[in-house]
Design an enzyme around this catalytic site. Structure first.
Site, short mmCIF file in Angstrom:
data_model
loop_
_atom_site.label_atom_id
_atom_site.label_comp_id
_atom_site.label_asym_id
_atom_site.label_seq_id
_atom_site.Cartn_x
_atom_site.Cartn_y
_atom_site.Cartn_z
N GLU A 42 20.81 -6.17 -22.44
CA GLU A 42 21.24 -7.46 -23.02
C GLU A 42 20.14 -8.04 -23.91
O GLU A 42 19.92 -9.25 -23.96
CB GLU A 42 21.73 -8.40 -21.92
CG GLU A 42 22.90 -7.74 -21.20
CD GLU A 42 23.76 -8.64 -20.37
OE1 GLU A 42 23.84 -9.83 -20.67
OE2 GLU A 42 24.37 -8.13 -19.40
N GLY A 43 19.44 -7.11 -24.56
CA GLY A 43 18.37 -7.47 -25.49
C GLY A 43 17.02 -7.28 -24.85
O GLY A 43 16.73 -7.86 -23.80
N GLY A 81 0.84 -1.21 0.00
CA GLY A 81 0.00 0.00 0.00
C GLY A 81 0.87 1.25 0.00
O GLY A 81 1.91 1.28 -0.64
N1 CAA Z 1 25.76 -17.38 -31.39
C1 CAA Z 1 26.63 -17.47 -32.41
N2 CAA Z 1 26.46 -16.83 -33.58
C2 CAA Z 1 25.37 -16.08 -33.73
C3 CAA Z 1 24.42 -15.92 -32.69
C4 CAA Z 1 24.66 -16.62 -31.50
N3 CAA Z 1 23.80 -16.52 -30.47
N4 CAA Z 1 23.45 -15.10 -33.12
C5 CAA Z 1 23.77 -14.74 -34.37
N5 CAA Z 1 24.94 -15.34 -34.72
C6 CAA Z 1 25.62 -15.24 -36.01
C7 CAA Z 1 24.75 -15.81 -37.13
O1 CAA Z 1 24.93 -17.20 -37.26
C8 CAA Z 1 25.25 -15.04 -38.30
O2 CAA Z 1 26.46 -15.60 -38.76
P1 CAA Z 1 26.69 -16.03 -40.31
O3 CAA Z 1 26.40 -14.82 -41.13
O4 CAA Z 1 28.09 -16.48 -40.34
O5 CAA Z 1 25.68 -17.10 -40.57
C9 CAA Z 1 25.60 -13.70 -37.74
O6 CAA Z 1 25.81 -13.89 -36.34
C10 CAA Z 1 24.52 -12.66 -37.95
O7 CAA Z 1 23.34 -13.17 -37.37
P2 CAA Z 1 21.91 -12.55 -37.67
O8 CAA Z 1 21.73 -12.41 -39.16
O9 CAA Z 1 20.93 -13.35 -36.92
O10 CAA Z 1 22.07 -11.08 -37.06
P3 CAA Z 1 21.05 -9.90 -36.97
O11 CAA Z 1 21.74 -8.68 -37.39
O12 CAA Z 1 19.76 -10.29 -37.65
O13 CAA Z 1 20.82 -9.74 -35.39
C11 CAA Z 1 19.84 -10.10 -33.23
C12 CAA Z 1 20.29 -10.69 -34.59
C13 CAA Z 1 19.43 -11.33 -32.41
C14 CAA Z 1 18.68 -9.16 -33.38
C15 CAA Z 1 21.05 -9.39 -32.57
O14 CAA Z 1 21.35 -8.18 -33.24
C16 CAA Z 1 20.81 -9.06 -31.11
O15 CAA Z 1 20.98 -9.93 -30.25
N6 CAA Z 1 20.44 -7.80 -30.80
C17 CAA Z 1 20.33 -7.35 -29.41
C18 CAA Z 1 21.66 -6.87 -28.94
C19 CAA Z 1 21.71 -6.74 -27.46
O16 CAA Z 1 21.35 -7.64 -26.71
N7 CAA Z 1 22.22 -5.60 -27.02
C20 CAA Z 1 22.46 -5.38 -25.63
C21 CAA Z 1 23.73 -4.64 -25.45
S1 CAA Z 1 24.80 -5.22 -24.22
C22 CAA Z 1 24.15 -4.74 -22.74
O17 CAA Z 1 23.02 -4.43 -22.60
C23 CAA Z 1 25.13 -4.86 -21.65
C24 CAA Z 1 24.78 -4.19 -20.35
O18 CAA Z 1 24.85 -2.99 -20.21
C25 CAA Z 1 24.47 -4.99 -19.18
#
Ligand code: CAA
Length: 379
Positions: A362-363, A338
């Protein structure tokens, strides 16, 4: 299937629980004054928490991801700021150096980080590259024996107090995400400046800064992995980081629940403790169920990683669900308190503010859904 923690895991959980009690007394003041908990970060180093998953040979505690999660949960139950300092350091910095660094990089950087003597920060986000992480504008121009780093990073946890930074930057724009590198940069490098501290809604006693690079020379030997490995490195790093944030969110939810449960037994309305009212009982029951479900998802993600199995989906599921549970139930914890919940002395308003970031960093929750959907559809 066996749901009991090992004796070693219980010991780590109990040690973290005991340490977390020390965080309690000053938590409100640190939050209000946005004061970094230096003495507690030092203590976390002494307890082995700042290198918890790193082999003992490199100064760490040599424990597994489940141990890490258990320690983070206990710390976040009291102070989510201390938890994120530990989480960003371990998941986003130490893990990658240990996994992909050279022996020289490990000796020079991993050892002082793992002992807690130095603090780490990870810099991927930029003013225009948050969710769209491959859209890097920070450049690392290849100059033969070194890279020349230019650009700005945003929202960097531990940004002001770190000593060692992992910087993600674009070397070859033609190659897109395959032209991105990750470089180890030391505080004090010429041309590297730290922007002002962000004035945040929550996790206020952790420090968040922008980082500015102007012709910073970074030796070639400070690149982690092969040329062009930086984006995959960042994605892999974030997979583990998301388990850490899930643990932090779990602690926030559980900490707020503990406070609401205790309060409901002492606060009386209409002649009886509010826990005797069904309206409150329903809230407590939902908290118990949903926090336990979030805990199981988080522990499972840690377990899957510890088995050496792929864990992108499990990590995203744990982070998505647990952060949403944390947000929902910290609001409920304030509601149960409350009017008292709305003032600082009762801690729960801090938990509510701290919960929000777990749905963002971290996304975002939307990114976690994207990662989960991709994994489902790939299968
Ligand atoms: N593991 C290994 N490789 C990976 C992967 C993973 N989890 N995810 C993607 N890849 C690889 C893919 O296989 C690809 O490789 P190839 O071209 O050789 O096949 C390459 O990476 C590109 O992958 P995508 O085409 O899937 O990439 P995308 O541009 O479409 O992005 C996304 C994907 C999931 C949206 C990514 O951009 C993402 O995770 N975005 C969010 C970022 C994020 O979390 N930011 C937070 C910042 S850090 C933070 O917050 C820290 C803090 O302060 C606490």
């Amino acid at each position: 299937m066996y749901f009991e923690l090992s004796e070693e895991h219980k010991m780590i959980r109990d040690a973290a629980r005991e340490f977390a009690q020390e965080l309690k007394a000053g938590a409100i003041q640190r939050d209000e004054e946005a004061k970094f908990p230096f003495e507690f970060v030092k203590k976390m180093g002494e307890l082995g928490f700042m290198g918890i998953m790193i082999p003992q040979g490199y100064g760490g505690a040599g424990l597994d991801t489940l141990a890490y999660v258990l320690a983070l949960e206990e710390i976040a139950k009291i102070d989510a700021s201390a938890a994120v300092i530990m989480s960003a350091h371990n998941s986003l910095v130490l893990w990658g150096i240990n996994e992909y660094g050279t022996e020289e990089q490990k000796q020079k950087y991993l050892v002082p980080l793992a002992t807690g003597e130095k603090l780490g920060a990870f810099a991927l986000s930029e003013p225009e590259a948050g969710s769209d992480a491959s859209s890097q504008h920070t450049t690392a121009e290849d100059k033969g024996d070194h890279y020349l780093l230019n650009g700005t990073k945003n929202w960097i946890t531990n940004g002001g107090n770190a000593d060692i930074y992992l910087i993600i930057a674009q070397t070859d724009v033609e190659k897109g995400h395959k032209g991105i590198n990750v470089l180890i940069v030391e505080k004090g490098s010429t041309g590297f400046t730290i922007g002002p501290k962000e004035n945040k809604l929550g996790i206020r006693s952790s420090d968040t800064h922008s980082l500015l690079f102007s012709d910073v020379k970074v030796p070639k030997e400070n690149r982690i992995g092969e040329d062009g490995f930086g984006f995959r490195f960042a994605m892999k790093t974030l997979d583990g980081g998301r388990i850490g944030i899930a643990a932090q969110a779990l602690g926030i939810a559980a900490g707020a629940y503990d406070l609401a449960l205790a309060y409901s037994k002492t606060r009386k309305t209409f002649g009886k403790p509010i826990s005797d009212h069904q309206a409150i009982q329903f809230k407590l029951a939902d908290m118990e169920v949903e926090i336990e479900a979030a805990r199981l998802l988080t522990y499972k993600a840690a377990w899957v990683k510890d088995q050496g199995l792929p864990y992108s989906k499990e990590a995203a599921m744990a982070k998505l669900h647990t952060s949403e549970v944390a947000m929902k139930h910290t609001i409920e914890a304030v509601q149960i308190h409350g009017g008292y919940g709305y003032v600082k002395e009762y801690h729960v308003e801090r938990f509510m503010r701290d919960a929000k970031i777990t749905q963002i960093y971290e996304g975002t929750s939307e990114i976690q859904r994207l990662v989960i959907a991709r994994e489902i559809l790939r299968a």
